[in-house]
Every structure is written in structure tokens, then in C-alpha cells.
Design an enzyme around this catalytic site. Structure first.
Site, PDB file in Angstrom:
ATOM      1  N   SER A 130       0.792  -1.234   0.000  1.00 28.74           N
ATOM      2  CA  SER A 130       0.000   0.000   0.000  1.00 28.74           C
ATOM      3  C   SER A 130       0.819   1.276   0.000  1.00 28.74           C
ATOM      4  CB  SER A 130      -0.971   0.014   1.184  1.00 28.74           C
ATOM      5  OG  SER A 130      -1.936  -0.953   0.985  1.00 28.74           O
ATOM      6  N   SER A 131       1.847   1.311  -0.838  1.00 24.47           N
ATOM      7  CA  SER A 131       2.588   2.566  -0.969  1.00 24.47           C
ATOM      8  C   SER A 131       1.684   3.656  -1.561  1.00 24.47           C
ATOM      9  CB  SER A 131       3.827   2.367  -1.839  1.00 24.47           C
ATOM     10  OG  SER A 131       3.465   1.816  -3.079  1.00 24.47           O
ATOM     11  N   SER A 132       0.740   3.278  -2.419  1.00 25.24           N
ATOM     12  CA  SER A 132      -0.129   4.309  -3.006  1.00 25.24           C
ATOM     13  C   SER A 132      -1.053   4.919  -1.964  1.00 25.24           C
ATOM     14  CB  SER A 132      -1.005   3.765  -4.134  1.00 25.24           C
ATOM     15  OG  SER A 132      -0.506   2.606  -4.680  1.00 25.24           O
ATOM     16  N   GLU A 164      -8.430   7.676  -5.169  1.00 22.56           N
ATOM     17  CA  GLU A 164      -7.934   6.513  -5.912  1.00 22.56           C
ATOM     18  C   GLU A 164      -9.016   5.970  -6.861  1.00 22.56           C
ATOM     19  OE1 GLU A 164      -5.066   4.316  -4.134  1.00 22.56           O
ATOM     20  OE2 GLU A 164      -5.157   2.670  -5.561  1.00 22.56           O
ATOM     21  N   ASP A 176      -6.865   0.076   2.983  1.00 27.80           N
ATOM     22  CA  ASP A 176      -5.475   0.551   2.957  1.00 27.80           C
ATOM     23  C   ASP A 176      -5.355   1.993   3.455  1.00 27.80           C
ATOM     24  OD1 ASP A 176      -5.292  -1.901   1.740  1.00 27.80           O
ATOM     25  OD2 ASP A 176      -4.977  -1.112  -0.276  1.00 27.80           O
ATOM     26  N   TYR A 226      -9.058  -8.084 -10.006  1.00 28.72           N
ATOM     27  CA  TYR A 226      -9.689  -7.461  -8.829  1.00 28.72           C
ATOM     28  C   TYR A 226     -11.111  -7.020  -9.190  1.00 28.72           C
ATOM     29  CZ  TYR A 226      -9.910  -4.429  -4.648  1.00 28.72           C
ATOM     30  OH  TYR A 226     -10.252  -3.839  -3.455  1.00 28.72           O
TER      31      TYR A 226
HETATM   32  C1  GLA Z   1      -6.181  -4.192  -2.157  1.00 27.64           C
HETATM   33  C2  GLA Z   1      -7.252  -3.113  -2.018  1.00 27.64           C
HETATM   34  C3  GLA Z   1      -7.950  -3.222  -0.664  1.00 27.64           C
HETATM   35  C4  GLA Z   1      -8.461  -4.656  -0.432  1.00 27.64           C
HETATM   36  C5  GLA Z   1      -7.357  -5.684  -0.706  1.00 27.64           C
HETATM   37  C6  GLA Z   1      -7.846  -7.099  -0.646  1.00 27.64           C
HETATM   38  O1  GLA Z   1      -5.159  -3.973  -1.225  1.00 27.64           O
HETATM   39  O2  GLA Z   1      -6.669  -1.828  -2.133  1.00 27.64           O
HETATM   40  O3  GLA Z   1      -9.001  -2.298  -0.583  1.00 27.64           O
HETATM   41  O4  GLA Z   1      -9.593  -4.915  -1.201  1.00 27.64           O
HETATM   42  O5  GLA Z   1      -6.756  -5.484  -1.967  1.00 27.64           O
HETATM   43  O6  GLA Z   1      -8.235  -7.435   0.647  1.00 27.64           O
END
Ligand code: GLA
Length: 396
Positions: A130-132, A164, A176, A226
């Protein structure tokens, strides 16, 4: 965190070099690793992430012009935009996150002025840490420190998620940004992604370590798959609503309901729904386990989560499985699972402190033997969420 003492003066010097004056404020926002509760956030479900000791720092000062100037230390690039017309920068796509935050702030009628920023981070990029989200949250913190608008933590997380979704164009959930903004030191954050109620659950400070292992695999499929998973979850809800008219999301479907009506779903959609429904119960059970110090149970739930993500949700891959399986073979590893969206990225393992050495020796070696690549491995500490490290407004 330890090297903040070095990073802050470096950031300040860089700021002076680029803009000729020191920053007025310095903020930080951390990356995250999710202990359990994967692909549940966009189903209104539960998650249990920690903020980690890898973060983005931003130094910022107001500018007289109605423009924002961004300098990235990591990329050694400058990107500038006018506050009158905020657009994406296809050449410097890293800048789309602060741009998106500025865009959303204006959309929410927060008054922001021109600013000069220097950005530096030590979160591995494209690793699923989660750098973004951290860059979005750090940007929002920097604008808030300069422009002094009111905004609660949950509100800021939602704004960054909207940046985002709407500006960058990635359809992520809330986890995140929420953990980056609201994490707590030595705690995991139990988040109800529907109500945004959250509770910090203490992690034992001695005796266990959280280890993140990075497959180093490029996550090529992640965005398209996703969105496919999100659509399949929505399809499950719309079919199940025929039998359970009050449900709004998979979060509302209980395990007995699913046993009864799950067979009405097409096979793939049924497997996706089963993962989400059972993963939500696993999060609730794991929070109880953590509260009562039942680490073995917590670890088993992590392992079950991995298997379900692999077999039912089908977002794992050879590389993630190789890392998890290597960890499972080590006595003293409570649990290990893929974390984040999948298709590459990292595993997270909960490891007894006296097994860390063996983990660091064996897991990379086994992964290398199977996959041919040496993974990056980090022993992480659960840190606090975003904060203002320094703010010295100049007299007007
Ligand atoms: C990514 C998304 C999150 C979450 C995860 C899976 O990190 O940014 O919001 O959905 O995938 O749990």
C-alpha cells in the site's frame, strides 16, 4: 521508524536544495500489511490490518502561486500542476496520487493553496504494501497541515479512497487508506468496513514477530482480476437477494443462509461468495483469539484464509503458495498467508521470536530453490498511523 532520525534531515536538505527554503511541515503515513480479512472490505466486511514501519514522508511549504510542485526523491523527478485544472500526469504517474487528493479536496470544498512538496518513501513499490494509499494519506496530511481544514481520520481515509477510485481509476476498498491514517502502535486495527467502526487490538509486544516476505513477482493481473472478483461478489448478492431480500452485501449473508441458498449460485460465483462469507467469520474469530492470547488459533485461521484465497477466491499464485508453504513447515510459525489483493505481492507470517532466525534462513532458500528468485523479507513492527512530525507555520 528508527531511521527517521536520518531521513528527516535528508528530506529537509533536499527541500532547501529544490525550493531554497526549509519545509514548514513534515508528515508521515505508513504502508500496511493485512493480518486477516482479505477481499472483504469491498463486501462491507471486516479486516484486521497493521500499519508497518515503512512509510512515506512529505515535506511541504506554501507557495505564492496557485500551483502545486511535487518532487519525488525516489524517482528524482518533478511534476507540477495548477490548482485551477487538475489532471493526471501520464509521464509521472506517481504524482497522480497527490494530484487526486488535491482534486478530491477541492471537490469536497476544502480550500487549498499552492504548495511545494518533497516526497520520500521506503515502502517497497508494487509489492502490495500500500505505498499508493500511504502517498495519498501523506498528501492529505500535508495539505491539512498547510491549509488547516477540519477533517477527521475516517473522513480523510474516505477522501483518499475516493481519490484513488475517481481520479486514479483504481476501484480499491477502504482498508489501505484507513489503516494508513488510523493505525496504532503495537496494535492491529479491527475495522468494520461498512460502519467504519474500528477497534485497536493489542499484539503481544514480546515473543512474536510479523514477517513480510515479498515474492518480487510483478502483479500483472491484479487490476483486471480485482474488478472481476468485485463483479462476481455483486452478482452473488443480486442472486441471493431473491431468497434473502434484506441483504445489501455479502457481509449480510450468514453461514447457515449460505448453506441453504448457496447452491442457487453459478459454481464460480458460489466459490467467491463462500470465501468472503467464511473470511468474515474468520476475522471475528481471530480478533477473539488475539484478545485471549490464543496465537495458535489465530495462526490456523491465517492458514485457512490462505487456502480459501487460493482455492475459492483464486487470487493466489505459485509464488505466494511457495512462500506460505515454506513458512508452514517451520515450527514456531503460527500462521502464514498471502496478504493484499494477490497475484503476487507478499505473504504475512506470525512467527515466534525464537523462530525468526530459522525463518530468515529457510524461507528464502526454499523459495529460491522452487522459484529461482531470492525474495525480500522484512521483520515488521506495528506502527502508528499517519502523523504530523513537524509544523512551524510562518508568520504572514
Ligand atoms: C487491495 C485493495 C484493498 C483490499 C485488498 C484485498 O489492497 O486496495 O481495498 O480490497 O486489496 O483485501
Amino acid at each position: 521508524m528508527a531511521d527517521l532520525e536520518n531521513r528527516i534531515p535528508c528530506l529537509t536538505n533536499k527541500f532547501i536544495e529544490i525550493y531554497g527554503v526549509p519545509p514548514q511541515t513534515i508528515v508521515r503515513a505508513p504502508g500496511r500489511v493485512n493480518l486477516i480479512g482479505e477481499h472483504t472490505d469491498y463486501n462491507d466486511g471486516y479486516v484486521l490490518p497493521i500499519a508497518i514501519d515503512r512509510d512515506i514522508l512529505i515535506g511541504a511549504a506554501p507557495s505564492a502561486e496557485p500551483t502545486v510542485c511535487l518532487y519525488s526523491v525516489n524517482f528524482d523527478r518533478i511534476s507540477m500542476f495548477s490548482l485551477d485544472d487538475i489532471m493526471r500526469d501520464p509521464i509521472n504517474d506517481w504524482s497522480d496520487y497527490p494530484r487526486g487528493v488535491a482534486y478530491m479536496l477541492q471537490k469536497r470544498r476544502k480550500k487549498i493553496g499552492g504548495a511545494n512538496l518533497v516526497i520520500q518513501g521506503d515502502i517497497p513499490l508494487a509489492a502490495g504494501l500500500s505505498s499508493s494509499a500511504a502517498l495519498e494519506v501523506a498528501s492529505a496530511m500535508a495539505f491539512q497541515a498547510l491549509d488547516e481544514f477540519e477533517m477527521s481520520g475516517p473522513e480523510m481515509a474516505l477522501l483518499c479512497q475516493a481519490a484513488e477510485n475517481e481520479f486514479v481509476g483504481v476501484n480499491c476498498g477502504i482498508m489501505d487508506q484507513f489503516i494508513s491514517r488510523l493505525g496504532r502502535k503495537n496494535h492491529a486495527l479491527f475495522i468494520d468496513c461498512r460502519t467504519l467502526e474500528h477497534e485497536a487490538v493489542p499484539l503481544p509486544e514480546d515473543g512474536i514477530k510479523v514477517i513480510v516476505a515479498d515474492t518480487l513477482k510483478k502483479r500483472g493481473l491484479v487490476d483486471s482480476e480485482y474488478n472481476v472478483r468485485r463483479a462476481q461478489c455483486e452478482e452473488a448478492v443480486s442472486i441471493l437477494r431473491t431468497y434473502l431480500p434484506s441483504i445489501k452485501a455479502l457481509r449480510d449473508v450468514t453461514a447457515p443462509d449460505f448453506r441453504r441458498y448457496g447452491r442457487e449460485l453459478p459454481p464460480t460465483v458460489r466459490r467467491r461468495a463462500e470465501h468472503v462469507i467464511m473470511e468474515n467469520s474468520r476475522v471475528l474469530e481471530s480478533v477473539e483469539a488475539l484478545r485471549h492470547g490464543k496465537l495458535a488459533l489465530f495462526g490456523r485461521l491465517m492458514n485457512q484464509s490462505h487456502e480459501s484465497l487460493c482455492d475459492k477466491y483464486e487470487v493466489s499464485c505459485r509464488e505466494l503458495n511457495a512462500l506460505a508453504e515454506a513458512a508452514w513447515r517451520i515450527p514456531g510459525v503460527y500462521g502464514s498467508r498471502m496478504t493484499g489483493a494477490g497475484f503476487g505481492g507478499c505473504t504475512v507470517s506470525l512467527v515466534a521470536a525464537d523462530a525468526v532466525e530459522e525463518f530468515l534462513e529457510r524461507v528464502p532458500a526454499e523459495y529460491r530453490a522452487r522459484i529461482g528468485v531470492t525474495p525480500s523479507v522484512y521483520v515488521c513492527t506495528p506502527e502508528g498511523g499517519a502523523e504530523v512530525l513537524m509544523n512551524e507555520p510562518q508568520e504572514a
